[in-house]
Motif scaffolding. Structure first.
Motif, PDB file in Angstrom:
ATOM      1  N   ARG A  20       0.802  -1.224   0.000  1.00  0.00           N
ATOM      2  CA  ARG A  20       0.000   0.000   0.000  1.00  0.00           C
ATOM      3  C   ARG A  20       0.838   1.279   0.000  1.00  0.00           C
ATOM      4  NH1 ARG A  20      -2.290  -3.992   2.283  1.00  0.00           N
ATOM      5  NH2 ARG A  20      -1.528  -3.740   4.382  1.00  0.00           N
ATOM      6  N   ASN A  21       2.168   1.149  -0.128  1.00  0.00           N
ATOM      7  CA  ASN A  21       3.036   2.317  -0.187  1.00  0.00           C
ATOM      8  C   ASN A  21       4.234   2.003  -1.086  1.00  0.00           C
ATOM      9  OD1 ASN A  21       4.043   4.870   0.332  1.00  0.00           O
ATOM     10  ND2 ASN A  21       5.115   4.215   2.185  1.00  0.00           N
ATOM     11  N   THR A  22       3.954   1.613  -2.338  1.00  0.00           N
ATOM     12  CA  THR A  22       4.992   1.172  -3.254  1.00  0.00           C
ATOM     13  C   THR A  22       4.706   1.660  -4.658  1.00  0.00           C
ATOM     14  OG1 THR A  22       6.140  -0.777  -4.124  1.00  0.00           O
ATOM     15  CG2 THR A  22       3.809  -1.036  -3.686  1.00  0.00           C
ATOM     16  N   ASP A  23       5.760   1.749  -5.448  1.00  0.00           N
ATOM     17  CA  ASP A  23       5.555   2.068  -6.859  1.00  0.00           C
ATOM     18  C   ASP A  23       5.444   0.794  -7.702  1.00  0.00           C
ATOM     19  OD1 ASP A  23       8.207   1.254  -6.749  1.00  0.00           O
ATOM     20  OD2 ASP A  23       8.954   2.857  -8.032  1.00  0.00           O
ATOM     21  N   ALA A  24       5.631  -0.385  -7.085  1.00  0.00           N
ATOM     22  CA  ALA A  24       5.474  -1.656  -7.794  1.00  0.00           C
ATOM     23  C   ALA A  24       3.984  -1.971  -7.867  1.00  0.00           C
ATOM     24  CB  ALA A  24       6.232  -2.772  -7.086  1.00  0.00           C
ATOM     25  N   LYS A  25       3.398  -1.752  -9.024  1.00  0.00           N
ATOM     26  CA  LYS A  25       1.947  -1.841  -9.179  1.00  0.00           C
ATOM     27  C   LYS A  25       1.475  -3.173  -9.732  1.00  0.00           C
ATOM     28  CE  LYS A  25       1.520   2.355  -7.750  1.00  0.00           C
ATOM     29  NZ  LYS A  25       1.055   2.597  -6.392  1.00  0.00           N
ATOM     30  N   GLY A  26       2.372  -3.956 -10.323  1.00  0.00           N
ATOM     31  CA  GLY A  26       1.953  -5.221 -10.892  1.00  0.00           C
ATOM     32  C   GLY A  26       3.127  -6.116 -11.203  1.00  0.00           C
ATOM     33  N   LEU A  27       2.812  -7.395 -11.359  1.00  0.00           N
ATOM     34  CA  LEU A  27       3.772  -8.404 -11.805  1.00  0.00           C
ATOM     35  C   LEU A  27       3.185  -9.059 -13.039  1.00  0.00           C
ATOM     36  CD1 LEU A  27       4.538 -10.238  -8.423  1.00  0.00           C
ATOM     37  CD2 LEU A  27       5.792  -8.326  -9.434  1.00  0.00           C
ATOM     38  N   SER A  28       4.034  -9.483 -13.945  1.00  0.00           N
ATOM     39  CA  SER A  28       3.518 -10.215 -15.094  1.00  0.00           C
ATOM     40  C   SER A  28       4.530 -11.238 -15.568  1.00  0.00           C
ATOM     41  CB  SER A  28       3.163  -9.264 -16.246  1.00  0.00           C
ATOM     42  OG  SER A  28       4.302  -8.671 -16.793  1.00  0.00           O
ATOM     43  N   LEU A  29       3.998 -12.265 -16.192  1.00  0.00           N
ATOM     44  CA  LEU A  29       4.771 -13.236 -16.951  1.00  0.00           C
ATOM     45  C   LEU A  29       4.305 -13.072 -18.384  1.00  0.00           C
ATOM     46  CD1 LEU A  29       4.440 -16.398 -14.679  1.00  0.00           C
ATOM     47  CD2 LEU A  29       6.265 -14.683 -14.684  1.00  0.00           C
ATOM     48  N   GLY A  30       5.238 -12.981 -19.294  1.00  0.00           N
ATOM     49  CA  GLY A  30       4.829 -12.763 -20.680  1.00  0.00           C
ATOM     50  C   GLY A  30       5.967 -12.945 -21.646  1.00  0.00           C
ATOM     51  N   LEU A  31       5.768 -12.425 -22.846  1.00  0.00           N
ATOM     52  CA  LEU A  31       6.777 -12.522 -23.888  1.00  0.00           C
ATOM     53  C   LEU A  31       7.802 -11.416 -23.679  1.00  0.00           C
ATOM     54  CD1 LEU A  31       4.448 -13.250 -26.928  1.00  0.00           C
ATOM     55  CD2 LEU A  31       5.504 -14.862 -25.329  1.00  0.00           C
ATOM     56  N   ALA A  32       9.059 -11.794 -23.621  1.00  0.00           N
ATOM     57  CA  ALA A  32      10.141 -10.869 -23.280  1.00  0.00           C
ATOM     58  C   ALA A  32      10.288  -9.761 -24.306  1.00  0.00           C
ATOM     59  CB  ALA A  32      11.453 -11.634 -23.148  1.00  0.00           C
ATOM     60  N   GLN A  33      10.662  -8.589 -23.824  1.00  0.00           N
ATOM     61  CA  GLN A  33      10.844  -7.438 -24.709  1.00  0.00           C
ATOM     62  C   GLN A  33      12.047  -7.596 -25.623  1.00  0.00           C
ATOM     63  OE1 GLN A  33      11.128  -4.171 -21.968  1.00  0.00           O
ATOM     64  NE2 GLN A  33      13.303  -4.429 -21.641  1.00  0.00           N
ATOM     65  N   TRP A  34      12.976  -8.470 -25.277  1.00  0.00           N
ATOM     66  CA  TRP A  34      14.181  -8.639 -26.096  1.00  0.00           C
ATOM     67  C   TRP A  34      14.007  -9.696 -27.179  1.00  0.00           C
ATOM     68  CZ3 TRP A  34      14.206  -9.912 -20.824  1.00  0.00           C
ATOM     69  CH2 TRP A  34      14.158 -11.271 -20.538  1.00  0.00           C
ATOM     70  N   ASN A  35      12.790 -10.230 -27.349  1.00  0.00           N
ATOM     71  CA  ASN A  35      12.564 -11.257 -28.364  1.00  0.00           C
ATOM     72  C   ASN A  35      12.876 -10.744 -29.761  1.00  0.00           C
ATOM     73  OD1 ASN A  35      11.764 -13.389 -26.749  1.00  0.00           O
ATOM     74  ND2 ASN A  35       9.636 -12.753 -26.725  1.00  0.00           N
ATOM     75  N   ASP A  36      13.552 -11.579 -30.538  1.00  0.00           N
ATOM     76  CA  ASP A  36      13.797 -11.298 -31.944  1.00  0.00           C
ATOM     77  C   ASP A  36      12.842 -12.148 -32.770  1.00  0.00           C
ATOM     78  OD1 ASP A  36      15.957  -9.565 -31.452  1.00  0.00           O
ATOM     79  OD2 ASP A  36      17.351 -11.267 -31.310  1.00  0.00           O
ATOM     80  N   ARG A  37      12.703 -11.792 -34.035  1.00  0.00           N
ATOM     81  CA  ARG A  37      11.829 -12.554 -34.936  1.00  0.00           C
ATOM     82  C   ARG A  37      12.222 -14.034 -34.906  1.00  0.00           C
ATOM     83  NH1 ARG A  37       8.651 -10.685 -38.966  1.00  0.00           N
ATOM     84  NH2 ARG A  37       9.633  -8.642 -38.765  1.00  0.00           N
ATOM     85  N   GLY A  38      11.258 -14.885 -34.671  1.00  0.00           N
ATOM     86  CA  GLY A  38      11.488 -16.327 -34.657  1.00  0.00           C
ATOM     87  C   GLY A  38      12.030 -16.864 -33.346  1.00  0.00           C
TER      88      GLY A  38
END
Length: 159
Positions: A27-45
């Protein structure tokens, strides 16, 4: 707070409103969420999945949001567990560690081993290790709750 879906990390599984349960920062943090997903560093394929802590300044999504590959998140969990186990008996040492042998554990991974050691190179280690142990003790209930949940989930998964 809704996690953005238009940025480079593509969330698949989310924990929104994480600020309600962010440990002692709840209730006193800037961490608003957690996620698991596709990495931002993914390259085509090439597709890697990652874990991300979403930070929000109150006005915008922060560049301090962290994204980690899944194996590193698990490696951090292993490091936490190994450290917690070590500090249950660290009182046996006058300095809470053996300066002649600062190795805590060697954990076999991928045909090699992850070393876990007290950072004897830290010039303030004698003081810092006491502060660390005290903080670990102070947060014991909160950490223990999460470790029990993790243990239950691992058992449910057959591990």
């Amino acid at each position: 707070m809704k996690i953005p879906t238009t940025l480079k990390h593509k969330p698949v599984v989310v924990s929104e409103d994480y600020e309600q349960v962010d440990g002692r920062y709840a209730r006193n943090t800037d961490a608003k969420g957690l996620s698991l997903g596709l990495a931002q560093w993914n390259d085509r394929g090439k597709v890697d999945i990652s874990a991300k802590v979403w930070r929000h300044t109150g006005e915008k999504w922060s560049r301090q949001s962290e994204e980690l590959p899944m194996h590193r998140v698990l490696d951090l969990a292993i490091l936490i567990c190994s450290s917690s186990l070590y500090f249950q008996d660290a009182y046996r040492f006058p300095k809470m560690y053996d300066p002649e042998n600062p190795v805590i554990d060697r954990i076999g991974l991928q045909g090699d081993a992850m070393s876990v050691s007290v950072c004897a190179d830290n010039p303030m280690i004698d003081n810092d290790i006491k502060l660390f142990a005290q903080a670990l003790s102070d947060d014991g209930e909160m950490i223990g709750e999460r470790l029990r949940v993790l243990s239950r989930l691992l058992k449910d998964m057959g591990y």
